[in-house]
Design an enzyme around this catalytic site. Structure first.
Site, PDB file in Angstrom:
ATOM      1  N   ASP A  38       0.848  -1.189   0.000  1.00  0.00           N
ATOM      2  CA  ASP A  38       0.000   0.000   0.000  1.00  0.00           C
ATOM      3  C   ASP A  38       0.882   1.236   0.000  1.00  0.00           C
ATOM      4  OD1 ASP A  38      -3.205   0.262   0.756  1.00  0.00           O
ATOM      5  OD2 ASP A  38      -2.046   2.068   1.219  1.00  0.00           O
ATOM      6  N   ASP A  65       3.450   2.386  -4.674  1.00  0.00           N
ATOM      7  CA  ASP A  65       2.514   3.010  -5.607  1.00  0.00           C
ATOM      8  C   ASP A  65       2.410   2.058  -6.791  1.00  0.00           C
ATOM      9  OD1 ASP A  65       1.311   4.456  -7.663  1.00  0.00           O
ATOM     10  OD2 ASP A  65       2.461   6.279  -7.302  1.00  0.00           O
ATOM     11  N   VAL A  66       1.255   1.424  -6.986  1.00  0.00           N
ATOM     12  CA  VAL A  66       1.113   0.428  -8.047  1.00  0.00           C
ATOM     13  C   VAL A  66       1.331   1.011  -9.440  1.00  0.00           C
ATOM     14  CG1 VAL A  66      -0.372  -1.199  -6.807  1.00  0.00           C
ATOM     15  CG2 VAL A  66      -1.405   0.632  -8.166  1.00  0.00           C
ATOM     16  N   TYR A 157     -12.175   5.720 -15.086  1.00  0.00           N
ATOM     17  CA  TYR A 157     -12.157   4.637 -14.095  1.00  0.00           C
ATOM     18  C   TYR A 157     -12.801   3.380 -14.678  1.00  0.00           C
ATOM     19  CZ  TYR A 157     -12.950   2.157  -9.685  1.00  0.00           C
ATOM     20  OH  TYR A 157     -12.962   1.215  -8.686  1.00  0.00           O
ATOM     21  N   LYS A 161     -11.046  -0.231 -15.541  1.00  0.00           N
ATOM     22  CA  LYS A 161     -11.536  -1.476 -14.939  1.00  0.00           C
ATOM     23  C   LYS A 161     -11.971  -2.468 -16.018  1.00  0.00           C
ATOM     24  CE  LYS A 161     -10.777  -0.633 -10.633  1.00  0.00           C
ATOM     25  NZ  LYS A 161      -9.791  -1.427  -9.891  1.00  0.00           N
TER      26      LYS A 161
END
Length: 182
Positions: A38, A65-66, A157, A161
């Site tokens: 995280d 940070d992904v 977003y 997804k």
């Protein structure tokens, strides 16, 4: 159901809050060694402390940070150094920047896509080589109903997804022969 995951190692992205936190705690209660991946060190360490106090094993190595491939790879490397394997990837990290008044729509698109789409891709491909060597693994993603049925105009977003859904199906077909369930 105790020890269903005994001896398994799980990385949970977004594991410091929400569904990621709940999943990390459940996995630990079932005997998994859990790595909280995280960006928020304060809440991540709180989750680690709660898991440890309950008798589980959890780690938080450093903020991740992904959307930064190097951050993802560093967490995977630390996990392999300490535990020698990765059995489960539960990918919950996600965020929308829609509505941030400081961002233009292009910046919102870039940041949201970087976290929700590229972050998933970086995370998957950082763990997959290790799972292939083991000939086993589980990859779980958290997408959004908005990928199929958007109820609000969060275009970037929902688009990101939707890409995650496509990636999941592709990975499932490609990785089944290695004993990896997606």
């Amino acid at each position: 159901m105790i020890d269903m995951l005994k001896g398994q190692v799980a990385i949970v992205t977004g594991g410091a809050s929400g569904m990621g936190e709940a999943t990390a705690k459940l996995y630990a209660s079932e005997g998994a060694k859990v790595v909280i991946a995280d960006f928020n060190p304060t809440t991540a360490q709180k989750v680690v402390d709660e898991i440890t106090a309950a008798g589980g094993i959890a780690r938080f190595y450093h903020p991740m940070d992904v959307s930064k491939q190097s951050d993802v790879e560093a967490i995977v490397e630390k996990t392999m150094e300490e535990f020698g394997r990765i059995d489960i990837l539960a990918a919950f990290a996600g965020k929308t920047f829609d509505g941030d008044p400081k961002l233009s729509w292009q910046e919102c698109l870039e940041k949201t896509t970087a976290v929700n789409q590229w972050g998933m891709l970086y995370t998957y491909f950082a763990v997959v080589p290790h799972m292939k060597k083991q000939k086993s693994g589980k990859i779980i993603i958290c997408s959004s109903n908005g990928a199929f049925n958007p109820t609000a105009p969060a275009y970037e977003y929902h688009m990101a997804k939707g890409a995650c859904e496509s990636l999941t199906v592709n990975l499932a077909m490609d990785l089944a022969k290695y004993g990896i369930r997606v």
